[in-house]
Design a protein around this motif. Sequence first.
Motif, PDB file in Angstrom:
ATOM      1  N   ILE A   1      -0.100  -0.065  -4.324  1.00 13.44           N
ATOM      2  CA  ILE A   1      -1.586   0.226  -4.491  1.00 13.44           C
ATOM      3  C   ILE A   1      -1.363   1.931  -4.099  1.00 13.44           C
ATOM      4  CG2 ILE A   1      -3.702   0.612  -3.738  1.00 13.44           C
ATOM      5  CD1 ILE A   1      -1.553  -3.242  -2.726  1.00 13.44           C
ATOM      6  N   ASP A   2      -1.994   2.384  -5.051  1.00 12.78           N
ATOM      7  CA  ASP A   2      -2.024   3.873  -4.703  1.00 12.78           C
ATOM      8  C   ASP A   2      -2.993   4.187  -4.097  1.00 12.78           C
ATOM      9  OD1 ASP A   2      -0.455   6.352  -4.974  1.00 12.78           O
ATOM     10  OD2 ASP A   2      -1.825   7.095  -6.266  1.00 12.78           O
ATOM     11  N   ASP A   3      -3.206   4.484  -2.800  1.00  5.92           N
ATOM     12  CA  ASP A   3      -4.010   5.131  -2.022  1.00  5.92           C
ATOM     13  C   ASP A   3      -4.226   6.862  -2.012  1.00  5.92           C
ATOM     14  OD1 ASP A   3      -6.390   4.618  -1.058  1.00  5.92           O
ATOM     15  OD2 ASP A   3      -5.300   4.778   0.898  1.00  5.92           O
ATOM     16  N   GLY A   4      -4.906   6.891  -3.770  1.00  8.32           N
ATOM     17  CA  GLY A   4      -5.158   9.037  -3.477  1.00  8.32           C
ATOM     18  C   GLY A   4      -3.638   9.471  -3.524  1.00  8.32           C
ATOM     19  N   SER A   5      -2.674   8.600  -3.728  1.00  6.91           N
ATOM     20  CA  SER A   5      -1.271   9.601  -2.830  1.00  6.91           C
ATOM     21  C   SER A   5      -1.832  11.068  -3.759  1.00  6.91           C
ATOM     22  CB  SER A   5       0.370   9.685  -3.413  1.00  6.91           C
ATOM     23  OG  SER A   5      -0.074   8.021  -3.109  1.00  6.91           O
ATOM     24  N   THR A   6      -0.953  11.942  -2.986  1.00  7.05           N
ATOM     25  CA  THR A   6      -1.171  13.530  -3.533  1.00  7.05           C
ATOM     26  C   THR A   6       0.399  14.220  -3.740  1.00  7.05           C
ATOM     27  OG1 THR A   6      -0.968  14.451  -0.909  1.00  7.05           O
ATOM     28  CG2 THR A   6      -3.504  14.160  -2.554  1.00  7.05           C
ATOM     29  N   ASP A   7       1.413  12.985  -3.092  1.00 10.50           N
ATOM     30  CA  ASP A   7       2.946  13.712  -3.278  1.00 10.50           C
ATOM     31  C   ASP A   7       3.877  13.132  -4.129  1.00 10.50           C
ATOM     32  OD1 ASP A   7       3.183  10.689  -3.100  1.00 10.50           O
ATOM     33  OD2 ASP A   7       5.088  11.358  -1.678  1.00 10.50           O
ATOM     34  N   GLY A   8       2.808  13.294  -5.491  1.00 13.09           N
ATOM     35  CA  GLY A   8       4.326  12.408  -6.869  1.00 13.09           C
ATOM     36  C   GLY A   8       4.173  11.242  -6.553  1.00 13.09           C
ATOM     37  N   SER A   9       3.153  10.749  -5.836  1.00 10.30           N
ATOM     38  CA  SER A   9       3.998   9.233  -5.982  1.00 10.30           C
ATOM     39  C   SER A   9       3.351   8.127  -7.054  1.00 10.30           C
ATOM     40  CB  SER A   9       3.225   8.628  -4.855  1.00 10.30           C
ATOM     41  OG  SER A   9       3.851   8.663  -3.769  1.00 10.30           O
ATOM     42  N   ARG A  10       2.543   8.361  -6.984  1.00  9.21           N
ATOM     43  CA  ARG A  10       1.935   8.584  -8.398  1.00  9.21           C
ATOM     44  C   ARG A  10       2.396   8.120 -10.167  1.00  9.21           C
ATOM     45  NH1 ARG A  10      -4.713   8.172  -9.332  1.00  9.21           N
ATOM     46  NH2 ARG A  10      -4.444   7.091  -7.467  1.00  9.21           N
ATOM     47  N   ASP A  11       3.067   9.344 -10.157  1.00  7.98           N
ATOM     48  CA  ASP A  11       3.642  10.146 -11.559  1.00  7.98           C
ATOM     49  C   ASP A  11       5.240   8.633 -11.237  1.00  7.98           C
ATOM     50  OD1 ASP A  11       1.841  11.002 -12.906  1.00  7.98           O
ATOM     51  OD2 ASP A  11       2.975  13.080 -11.467  1.00  7.98           O
ATOM     52  N   LEU A  12       5.660   8.884 -10.233  1.00  9.41           N
ATOM     53  CA  LEU A  12       7.047   7.999 -10.239  1.00  9.41           C
ATOM     54  C   LEU A  12       6.839   6.699 -10.370  1.00  9.41           C
ATOM     55  CD1 LEU A  12      10.225   7.914  -8.864  1.00  9.41           C
ATOM     56  CD2 LEU A  12       8.635   7.406  -6.166  1.00  9.41           C
TER      57      LEU A  12
ATOM     58  N   PRO B   1       0.575  -1.382  -0.017  1.00 10.19           N
ATOM     59  CA  PRO B   1      -0.257  -0.228  -0.186  1.00 10.19           C
ATOM     60  C   PRO B   1       0.847   0.911  -0.121  1.00 10.19           C
ATOM     61  CG  PRO B   1       0.537  -1.079   2.378  1.00 10.19           C
ATOM     62  CD  PRO B   1       1.116  -1.739   1.569  1.00 10.19           C
ATOM     63  N   CYS B   2       0.436   2.648  -0.648  1.00 10.22           N
ATOM     64  CA  CYS B   2       0.878   3.536  -0.969  1.00 10.22           C
ATOM     65  C   CYS B   2       0.454   4.582  -0.639  1.00 10.22           C
ATOM     66  CB  CYS B   2       2.069   3.312  -2.339  1.00 10.22           C
ATOM     67  SG  CYS B   2       2.691   4.807  -2.335  1.00 10.22           S
ATOM     68  N   TYR B   3       0.913   5.548   0.385  1.00  5.32           N
ATOM     69  CA  TYR B   3       0.144   6.582   0.093  1.00  5.32           C
ATOM     70  C   TYR B   3       1.105   7.740   0.529  1.00  5.32           C
ATOM     71  CZ  TYR B   3      -3.082  10.148   1.548  1.00  5.32           C
ATOM     72  OH  TYR B   3      -3.859  11.329   1.801  1.00  5.32           O
ATOM     73  N   ASN B   4       1.214   8.707  -0.205  1.00  2.00           N
ATOM     74  CA  ASN B   4       1.836   9.608   0.216  1.00  2.00           C
ATOM     75  C   ASN B   4       3.575   9.255   0.258  1.00  2.00           C
ATOM     76  OD1 ASN B   4       0.961  11.461  -0.955  1.00  2.00           O
ATOM     77  ND2 ASN B   4      -0.179  12.383   1.177  1.00  2.00           N
ATOM     78  N   ASP B   5       4.235   7.823  -0.045  1.00  2.00           N
ATOM     79  CA  ASP B   5       5.174   7.596   0.250  1.00  2.00           C
ATOM     80  C   ASP B   5       6.139   7.857  -1.142  1.00  2.00           C
ATOM     81  OD1 ASP B   5       4.434   6.279   2.436  1.00  2.00           O
ATOM     82  OD2 ASP B   5       3.467   4.515   1.536  1.00  2.00           O
TER      83      ASP B   5
END
Length: 246
Positions: free
Chosen positions: A45-56, A14-18
């Motif tokens: 699982i990107d749980d709605g990250s807002t720190d750029g985790s998803r793009d990375l 799970p990943c949230y702003n990591d």
Amino acid sequence: MDKPNKYSISAFFPCYNDKGTIATIVLETKSVLEKLTDDFEIIVIDDGSTDGSRDLLMTLQREVSQLRLVLHDKNKGYGGALRSGFAAAAKDLIFYTDGDGQYDVKELPKLLEKLTPEVDVINGYKIKRNDPFYRVIVGYIYQYFVKITFGLKIKDVDCDFRLIRKRAIRLIKLESNTGTICVELVKKIELGGYKFSEVGVSHYNRTYGSSQFFTPRRVLITMYRLLLLWLDFFIFRKPEKRSNSI
């Protein structure tokens, strides 16, 4: 453990702003699993990250062919992320840990060493908790409380460093969206008659981001959810029988 395809493993996180840790975890997991088997997948699982985790992660996916992404448009909570991870995992063995880097994926072989035909879950326990003092105290109180209240047999229900046979959870319906999912998961597996083994693992200071649990609001929500979970298990639930299907 060096025979290709001896294991079929799904590893998910799970990943949230990591953003500061998740790429390293994925790459280290790939390196570990390549030494164990040719049959593996890595899921984040990107749980709605807002720190750029998803793009990375989307960039990293082009480099790591085994990487699959499950993207939540909105944050569903830790339990929601784990539920998505279990639903996405396709292999016979499911390993998961958190995306914040407080556990070392290079210790995954320690779990596999405990795997026997009779064992269904290998649960890690923190040899030493490396957190601020107040979190250590709160963590011990929480551990003792849920262990007694729910009758759990394992040492450390709060240690999210687990290897689980898919057969042990395939018929389980998980419902929690918060961190109480760990209690729900372990209790339902225990009620299913599946066997646990345990192994001590390292725990490290968080180097990026902050915990989502240690706020007054989160603690109150967790206690409320634990109450509902306890009522479900001990007041409203009918006795369950273990299925023989695998």
